[in-house]
Motif scaffolding. Sequence first.
Motif, mmCIF file in Angstrom:
data_model
loop_
_atom_site.group_PDB
_atom_site.id
_atom_site.type_symbol
_atom_site.label_atom_id
_atom_site.label_comp_id
_atom_site.label_asym_id
_atom_site.label_seq_id
_atom_site.Cartn_x
_atom_site.Cartn_y
_atom_site.Cartn_z
ATOM 1 N N VAL A 35 -9.832 3.024 -4.021
ATOM 2 C CA VAL A 35 -9.291 4.158 -3.272
ATOM 3 C C VAL A 35 -10.366 5.221 -3.108
ATOM 4 O O VAL A 35 -11.071 5.549 -4.063
ATOM 5 C CB VAL A 35 -8.078 4.798 -3.987
ATOM 6 N N LEU A 85 -7.138 -3.585 -0.963
ATOM 7 C CA LEU A 85 -6.099 -4.255 -1.733
ATOM 8 C C LEU A 85 -6.469 -5.725 -1.879
ATOM 9 O O LEU A 85 -7.032 -6.326 -0.951
ATOM 10 C CB LEU A 85 -4.729 -4.133 -1.058
ATOM 11 N N GLN A 90 2.346 1.767 -3.494
ATOM 12 C CA GLN A 90 1.376 2.263 -4.472
ATOM 13 C C GLN A 90 1.264 3.789 -4.380
ATOM 14 O O GLN A 90 1.210 4.477 -5.398
ATOM 15 C CB GLN A 90 0.015 1.609 -4.238
ATOM 16 N N THR A 137 -3.641 -2.384 -5.077
ATOM 17 C CA THR A 137 -4.721 -1.509 -4.634
ATOM 18 C C THR A 137 -5.842 -1.575 -5.659
ATOM 19 O O THR A 137 -5.637 -1.319 -6.844
ATOM 20 C CB THR A 137 -4.222 -0.067 -4.481
ATOM 21 N N THR A 177 -8.539 2.555 1.450
ATOM 22 C CA THR A 177 -8.180 1.714 0.310
ATOM 23 C C THR A 177 -8.498 0.248 0.555
ATOM 24 O O THR A 177 -8.555 -0.217 1.694
ATOM 25 C CB THR A 177 -6.681 1.845 -0.025
ATOM 26 N N GLY A 182 0.819 -1.203 0.000
ATOM 27 C CA GLY A 182 0.000 0.000 0.000
ATOM 28 C C GLY A 182 0.854 1.254 0.000
ATOM 29 O O GLY A 182 0.533 2.243 -0.684
ATOM 30 N N SER A 188 -1.224 -1.270 -8.828
ATOM 31 C CA SER A 188 -2.609 -0.821 -8.971
ATOM 32 C C SER A 188 -3.392 -1.739 -9.894
ATOM 33 O O SER A 188 -2.873 -2.211 -10.910
ATOM 34 C CB SER A 188 -2.654 0.604 -9.543
#
Length: 217
Positions: free
Chosen positions: A208, A195, A94, A205, A193, A91, A116
């Motif tokens: 978001v 994931l 990203q 991810t 977020t 995370g 992503s």
Amino acid sequence: MNRPARPLAAVLTASAALLLTACGSGGDDDSSSDKIKGADGGGGKTSASPSAPASSDGIKRPEITLSSAFRADFKNWTNSDPKLQVILNDGREQLRAKYAAVIDSEPNSEALTFYSSEATQVSARKWINQFVDDDDSIIGKVTAFNPKVLISDNGSGILFYCVDERQASTKNRKTGKIVKTPDKPESVLQYRTRLDKTSQGVWKTTSVNVAAGGCSR
């Protein structure tokens, strides 16, 4: 750095909404109301704009380098559970990939794609292209803090954290004009977020939501 406050992908799972309730909106790491089952606030360490973390899982991760004019600090970004620590690591990378893409004017960067999902790549590129279209870069410092992480019943990783952008600015590449981020509560953002783990073992991810003023500092 006003543009980071604009929302990216806006859809969260119900488990993420429950985590928001559990976390509250405060940024005090020691607040008992911020302690949630299955989440660990970390050991108080700060890493300043780290390179790609050393991987013990054999996955070759792209190296992310930020310019000397911009720093991203991650406070308390550790967890006693190794499974949750991997989610924190991916995370973090990203978010760093998005900053690097702005600095490099490269919305199609390898690192952004690596960390992503297809859906969040689209939303992230829209955000990055706002800077590219204006010929702006970012300078100064952001601080990511108060991470809350867990694995939901369906196996997704849920990661909430705060980002203080009040010491960051945009700088135009041609004119050199600097626009400072307003010193207001709205400049402390809450990232919410989700994931999901790929077959290769990377936590990408997949959702978001960014809430301006969602954290106190």
